[in-house]
Design a protein around this motif. Sequence first.
Motif, PDB file in Angstrom:
ATOM      1  N   GLU A   1      58.193  10.805 -38.538  1.00 30.82           N
ATOM      2  CA  GLU A   1      58.640  12.087 -39.935  1.00 30.82           C
ATOM      3  C   GLU A   1      57.898  11.358 -40.808  1.00 30.82           C
ATOM      4  N   ARG A   2      58.580  10.176 -40.805  1.00 36.20           N
ATOM      5  CA  ARG A   2      57.780   9.262 -42.150  1.00 36.20           C
ATOM      6  C   ARG A   2      56.852   9.591 -42.422  1.00 36.20           C
ATOM      7  N   HIS A   3      55.875   9.073 -41.521  1.00 39.20           N
ATOM      8  CA  HIS A   3      54.347   9.277 -41.521  1.00 39.20           C
ATOM      9  C   HIS A   3      53.697  10.535 -41.647  1.00 39.20           C
TER      10      HIS A   3
ATOM     11  N   ASP B   1      47.274   9.537 -31.114  1.00 36.46           N
ATOM     12  CA  ASP B   1      47.296  10.163 -32.807  1.00 36.46           C
ATOM     13  C   ASP B   1      48.029  10.844 -32.868  1.00 36.46           C
ATOM     14  N   VAL B   2      48.459  11.911 -32.172  1.00 33.06           N
ATOM     15  CA  VAL B   2      48.924  13.309 -32.233  1.00 33.06           C
ATOM     16  C   VAL B   2      50.823  13.195 -32.156  1.00 33.06           C
ATOM     17  N   ALA B   3      51.393  13.658 -32.644  1.00 34.38           N
ATOM     18  CA  ALA B   3      53.046  13.613 -31.889  1.00 34.38           C
ATOM     19  C   ALA B   3      53.258  15.731 -32.327  1.00 34.38           C
ATOM     20  N   ILE B   4      54.004  16.227 -31.075  1.00 33.04           N
ATOM     21  CA  ILE B   4      54.677  17.232 -31.545  1.00 33.04           C
ATOM     22  C   ILE B   4      55.991  16.831 -31.235  1.00 33.04           C
ATOM     23  N   ALA B   5      57.159  17.657 -32.183  1.00 36.12           N
ATOM     24  CA  ALA B   5      58.286  18.054 -32.506  1.00 36.12           C
ATOM     25  C   ALA B   5      58.583  19.431 -31.613  1.00 36.12           C
ATOM     26  N   PRO B   6      60.288  19.001 -31.349  1.00 31.36           N
ATOM     27  CA  PRO B   6      60.328  20.222 -30.435  1.00 31.36           C
ATOM     28  C   PRO B   6      60.519  21.665 -31.631  1.00 31.36           C
ATOM     29  N   LEU B   7      59.983  22.227 -30.260  1.00 27.29           N
ATOM     30  CA  LEU B   7      59.316  23.758 -31.001  1.00 27.29           C
ATOM     31  C   LEU B   7      60.074  24.688 -30.472  1.00 27.29           C
ATOM     32  N   GLY B   8      61.257  24.769 -29.647  1.00 26.79           N
ATOM     33  CA  GLY B   8      62.246  25.410 -29.515  1.00 26.79           C
ATOM     34  C   GLY B   8      61.635  26.586 -28.484  1.00 26.79           C
TER      35      GLY B   8
END
Length: 169
Positions: free
Chosen positions: A34-36, A154-161
């Motif tokens: 989140e910071r990045h 190099d990629v992240a995925i936040a919770p998408l519900g």
Amino acid sequence: VEGIFPVDNAASVIPVSLFMACRARYDEDPEWWERHARASPTRYGLDVADGGDDNALAKWRGSLLSRVKVQPTLGDNLDTDRAAGLATGEVSLDPGIIAVDNVGVGAGTLAILIKNRYKAVGIRWGSSPDKKEDYANLKAEDYWLLREAMRVGDVAIAPLGHIEDRVME
């Protein structure tokens, strides 16, 4: 009968296991991602449909996929306008550039966004890739670059519900 079924489909450009690794990567240190993400501009990718498929909007900040919204289409020739509304609703909350697949019905949505002074650009997935010897078109090249970025972490995925399983597919 009990069986062991593979997680990945060999025909997939982006295997489900890579998607799952990106989700786990986010969950391991959400504050870092989140910071990045806050240090990067917001970008949206809009796929426009007109009946049959759904309109879809993905929100990226840096290398973090933070949101995906899907909007059912009606096939009544007004779905392109609804797609523009989907995008502008999100952009009003977090301004950013909107990339629209503007071949076919997406051209109308792109025109609406530009006319209303949103930062929007067209993407022609069928156009020539940068590395013509390696890829059939821009879409193939971009998908492969995403796959490789996911593969190396190099990629992240936040919770998408509720949409997460569908996005994985």
